[in-house]
Every structure is written in C-alpha cells, then in structure tokens.
Write a protein that holds these residues in place. Structure first.
Motif, PDB file in Angstrom:
ATOM      1  N   ASN A 130      14.418 -62.610  38.500  1.00  0.00           N
ATOM      2  CA  ASN A 130      14.139 -64.009  38.183  1.00  0.00           C
ATOM      3  C   ASN A 130      13.080 -64.650  39.070  1.00  0.00           C
ATOM      4  O   ASN A 130      12.339 -65.530  38.616  1.00  0.00           O
ATOM      5  N   ASP A 131      12.976 -64.196  40.332  1.00  0.00           N
ATOM      6  CA  ASP A 131      12.065 -64.845  41.267  1.00  0.00           C
ATOM      7  C   ASP A 131      10.797 -64.045  41.572  1.00  0.00           C
ATOM      8  O   ASP A 131       9.840 -64.600  42.117  1.00  0.00           O
ATOM      9  N   VAL A 132      10.801 -62.765  41.214  1.00  0.00           N
ATOM     10  CA  VAL A 132       9.630 -61.936  41.510  1.00  0.00           C
ATOM     11  C   VAL A 132       9.054 -61.321  40.238  1.00  0.00           C
ATOM     12  O   VAL A 132       7.905 -61.584  39.873  1.00  0.00           O
ATOM     13  N   LEU A 133       9.844 -60.519  39.536  1.00  0.00           N
ATOM     14  CA  LEU A 133       9.324 -59.749  38.401  1.00  0.00           C
ATOM     15  C   LEU A 133       8.927 -60.631  37.221  1.00  0.00           C
ATOM     16  O   LEU A 133       7.790 -60.536  36.720  1.00  0.00           O
ATOM     17  N   LEU A 134       9.836 -61.458  36.746  1.00  0.00           N
ATOM     18  CA  LEU A 134       9.540 -62.277  35.572  1.00  0.00           C
ATOM     19  C   LEU A 134       8.349 -63.215  35.782  1.00  0.00           C
ATOM     20  O   LEU A 134       7.439 -63.259  34.938  1.00  0.00           O
ATOM     21  N   PRO A 135       8.284 -63.972  36.884  1.00  0.00           N
ATOM     22  CA  PRO A 135       7.117 -64.847  37.091  1.00  0.00           C
ATOM     23  C   PRO A 135       5.809 -64.059  37.185  1.00  0.00           C
ATOM     24  O   PRO A 135       4.778 -64.504  36.667  1.00  0.00           O
ATOM     25  N   ASN A 136       5.836 -62.898  37.836  1.00  0.00           N
ATOM     26  CA  ASN A 136       4.625 -62.099  37.993  1.00  0.00           C
ATOM     27  C   ASN A 136       4.138 -61.566  36.654  1.00  0.00           C
ATOM     28  O   ASN A 136       2.942 -61.638  36.333  1.00  0.00           O
ATOM     29  N   LEU A 137       5.040 -61.007  35.844  1.00  0.00           N
ATOM     30  CA  LEU A 137       4.651 -60.483  34.530  1.00  0.00           C
ATOM     31  C   LEU A 137       4.157 -61.607  33.618  1.00  0.00           C
ATOM     32  O   LEU A 137       3.200 -61.426  32.858  1.00  0.00           O
ATOM     33  N   GLN A 138       4.814 -62.758  33.683  1.00  0.00           N
ATOM     34  CA  GLN A 138       4.409 -63.886  32.855  1.00  0.00           C
ATOM     35  C   GLN A 138       3.023 -64.383  33.244  1.00  0.00           C
ATOM     36  O   GLN A 138       2.165 -64.630  32.391  1.00  0.00           O
ATOM     37  N   HIS A 139       2.781 -64.493  34.552  1.00  0.00           N
ATOM     38  CA  HIS A 139       1.505 -65.020  35.033  1.00  0.00           C
ATOM     39  C   HIS A 139       0.358 -64.051  34.777  1.00  0.00           C
ATOM     40  O   HIS A 139      -0.720 -64.456  34.338  1.00  0.00           O
ATOM     41  N   LYS A 140       0.582 -62.751  35.039  1.00  0.00           N
ATOM     42  CA  LYS A 140      -0.502 -61.775  34.965  1.00  0.00           C
ATOM     43  C   LYS A 140      -0.736 -61.230  33.563  1.00  0.00           C
ATOM     44  O   LYS A 140      -1.875 -60.979  33.162  1.00  0.00           O
ATOM     45  N   HIS A 141       0.349 -61.003  32.828  1.00  0.00           N
ATOM     46  CA  HIS A 141       0.213 -60.292  31.554  1.00  0.00           C
ATOM     47  C   HIS A 141       0.814 -61.041  30.370  1.00  0.00           C
ATOM     48  O   HIS A 141       0.779 -60.531  29.253  1.00  0.00           O
ATOM     49  N   ASN A 142       1.371 -62.236  30.628  1.00  0.00           N
ATOM     50  CA  ASN A 142       2.069 -62.981  29.576  1.00  0.00           C
ATOM     51  C   ASN A 142       3.074 -62.068  28.878  1.00  0.00           C
ATOM     52  O   ASN A 142       3.148 -61.993  27.645  1.00  0.00           O
ATOM     53  N   ALA A 143       3.846 -61.352  29.685  1.00  0.00           N
ATOM     54  CA  ALA A 143       4.769 -60.352  29.155  1.00  0.00           C
ATOM     55  C   ALA A 143       6.120 -60.472  29.837  1.00  0.00           C
ATOM     56  O   ALA A 143       6.289 -61.189  30.837  1.00  0.00           O
ATOM     57  N   LYS A 144       7.102 -59.761  29.269  1.00  0.00           N
ATOM     58  CA  LYS A 144       8.441 -59.689  29.839  1.00  0.00           C
ATOM     59  C   LYS A 144       8.796 -58.229  30.081  1.00  0.00           C
ATOM     60  O   LYS A 144       8.265 -57.341  29.418  1.00  0.00           O
ATOM     61  N   PRO A 145       9.704 -57.961  31.027  1.00  0.00           N
ATOM     62  CA  PRO A 145      10.127 -56.574  31.230  1.00  0.00           C
ATOM     63  C   PRO A 145      10.860 -56.048  30.005  1.00  0.00           C
ATOM     64  O   PRO A 145      11.447 -56.828  29.232  1.00  0.00           O
ATOM     65  N   VAL A 146      10.824 -54.747  29.820  1.00  0.00           N
ATOM     66  CA  VAL A 146      11.506 -54.125  28.686  1.00  0.00           C
ATOM     67  C   VAL A 146      13.001 -54.414  28.735  1.00  0.00           C
ATOM     68  O   VAL A 146      13.631 -54.663  27.695  1.00  0.00           O
ATOM     69  N   HIS A 147      13.574 -54.388  29.924  1.00  0.00           N
ATOM     70  CA  HIS A 147      15.004 -54.616  30.093  1.00  0.00           C
ATOM     71  C   HIS A 147      15.257 -56.048  30.556  1.00  0.00           C
ATOM     72  O   HIS A 147      14.572 -56.554  31.454  1.00  0.00           O
TER      73      HIS A 147
END
Length: 323
Positions: free
Chosen positions: A182-199
């Motif tokens: 919630n604090d590292v992966l999701l914000p980073n993927l959203q900001h850089k790739h406008n994406a979400k993790p597979v899981h």
C-alpha cells in the motif's frame, strides 16, 4: 498407449505430488497456487497417463474453445516425469492434440517454462511443437544472473550501494506485506506505469500463507521504516523477483541498489540463478531500456521465453517422425 484425463479436484493430491517430483515443475503449478484465481479462468488442465502412471501434466484453461497456458501464471507448458524421453514426449503431444481436436478445441496457446527453472534438461515439448508447425507468437527477454559465472556489478550500482551503507540501511525478511503493497509498490506502479500488481494484497498474503518457504518479502529498513522491498518467488534453481519497488527517493538513498546487492552477494549467492524477470512491453515487441539497463548493471544477461500457438489438427504431423 497414452490416456488423457481432464483434471478435477479428485486428482488434486496426485497432481501436486507429480509437480513436486517432476523435472521442470515449480510451486506455481501446485493446485494451491493455480486456484487462487480459479474464479477468473475455466480450468482445462490435462493429466497424461501411461497405463496407471502419470507421466505428464498440462496446466491450462479454456477460452472461446481454445486452450491456453494459464494467463495467471508466469509460465506454462508440459510438466514432465524425469524418466520420459524425447520419443515419448512426441507421442504425448500427439495424443494431447488429437484428444483436444476430437473435442473441437482448435488451438492451443503455450507460454513455455524458461530453461532456468528446469531441474534437468526438459525442452522436449518445444521440439514437438516445432514438429507440428507451432507458430512463435511472442518472445520475452528475461534478465538472469547465473551465480557460477557471475558478471561484475557495475560501478554505478556500487555507488548506490555505498549510499545505502551511509544511510545505515539493513535488509531483512519481512511479513509486513500490507505496508509494502500500500505504501511502496502500489504508489510506485501507479506513478511510473499507471499499472497495478498482478496480485492484490489479499491474494499475495493468501499465497504467502500457503507457500511460506517459497514466497518471501525482503525489505530495506532504516529508523524511518521500509524504504524499498522485493517479493521473491523461490524454486529449486531460481530466485525470481516477482515485484521490485522503492520509495521516490531511492535514487538519492540507494535503497534499491543496496537491497539487491545484499540479495545477490549474500542471501542468494548459492542459488543457481537469480531471475529479474522481463523488461518487455507490447507482447515482447518493446523493451523498457531503463529497467533493462538497471538489471544488466547487476550482471544479469538475457535468456528468452517463447510463446507458441498450434492448431490441434496438426497432430497428424507427428505420425511419421520416428525413423
């Protein structure tokens, strides 16, 4: 000689036992892993018997009357018994294609198991696909370190490691998946790739609970908390980076460089391979240069993962191969 049976839950135990003793299966083919997304796919996995003995599995689902290696898995293909040989696999593939064709399944789509995941040589399936005129539809590149022949880590990465040392970072295994997601992966993927993790966070925790020894979260911490992290999927031969992410200041602090330096040189120094995964987009036709550069600066180099499509009617092409 061979009988093909569609998987159902009555085979769960023998399926999992076979995966565990196969020469190219990993825990991704365990039904406990495959079924975390059972609601998204209509399972159509196949079991190949020779007499009463299982000699191969094909993890798959069906969509619009075509068979696919599970979209929810990183790789697929034919999972093989150690004792099966090339002529046998050719016959097995013929039997599978013939069976599917008789049930009006017209095509199969395969994403192969990269060779680094094989415990023993296991590319018989790829040769059989060639014989029945399978079409190569996609090729992804994987950035891989082979520890026995490790390439020197680049100076620019070591500069990041030094920053991490100056910041007194420590690497440890963590159970705090919620914070990392919630604090590292999701914000980073959203900001850089406008994406979400597979899981989703719920899914990765569910999988972690089922496979506590093979799914691990490693984080970089300082007095402020978690600065970067990575989720590793471990197999017999590979430590695979499923997710890699750091805070926005990772370039200044060296958190991600420090994390992977520790993983490569200490935690996984005895693992045969470290797989950073793909840097491809657009079905393999585009390469994310910056991401690939970062992986290769750690000494990773390229292997490929191939994707095939084959008409089931082509089973007849396997009739007169053996001479």
């Amino acid at each position: 000689m061979y009988s093909i049976v569609k998987y159902d839950s009555s085979y769960r135990s023998v399926w999992n036992d076979f995966v565990a003793r196969s020469k190219n299966g990993t825990f991704l083919f365990n039904r406990g892993f495959m079924e975390y997304h059972a609601d998204r796919f209509e399972d159509y996995s196949l079991i190949v018997f020779k007499g009463t003995k299982i000699i191969a599995l094909l993890p798959a689902h069906i969509n619009n009357n075509e068979l696919y290696s599970h979209w929810g898995l990183t790789y697929g293909g034919l999972v093989l018994d150690f004792k099966v040989k090339l002529p046998g696999v050719i016959e097995i593939v013929r039997a599978i294609l013939n069976c599917l064709n008789s049930f009006e399944v017209r095509k199969i789509h395969i994403k192969t198991i990269p060779s680094i995941y094989h415990i023993a040589p296991a590319q018989e399936f790829e040769y059989a696909l060639f014989l029945c005129k399978a079409k190569l539809t996609r090729r992804d590149t994987l950035s891989v370190i082979e520890n026995e022949y490790a390439i020197k880590i680049a100076a620019n990465r070591l500069e990041g490691v030094k920053k991490g040392q100056l910041n007194n970072f420590k690497v440890e295994e963590s159970t705090d998946y919620h914070f990392f997601w919630n604090d590292v992966l999701l914000p980073n993927l959203q900001h850089k790739h406008n994406a979400k993790p597979v899981h989703s966070i719920e899914e990765i925790i569910q999988l972690k609970n089922k496979f506590p020894d093979t799914i691990k979260l490693f984080v970089v911490k300082d007095e402020k908390g978690i600065a970067a992290g990575t989720v590793i999927f471990e197999t017999d031969t590979v430590a695979h980076a499923q997710y890699i992410s750091g805070n926005n200041d990772k370039g200044k602090t060296g958190s991600l460089d420090f994390l992977y330096y520790e993983l490569i040189t200490k935690i996984y120094k005895d693992k045969k391979y470290i797989d950073f995964g793909t840097s491809n987009e657009a079905q393999g036709k585009k390469l994310n240069y910056g991401l690939n550069f970062w992986k290769e600066s750690y000494g990773a180099r390229t292997i490929v993962q191939d994707f095939y499509e084959v008409d089931t009617a082509n089973y007849t092409l396997l009739d007169n191969v053996l001479i």
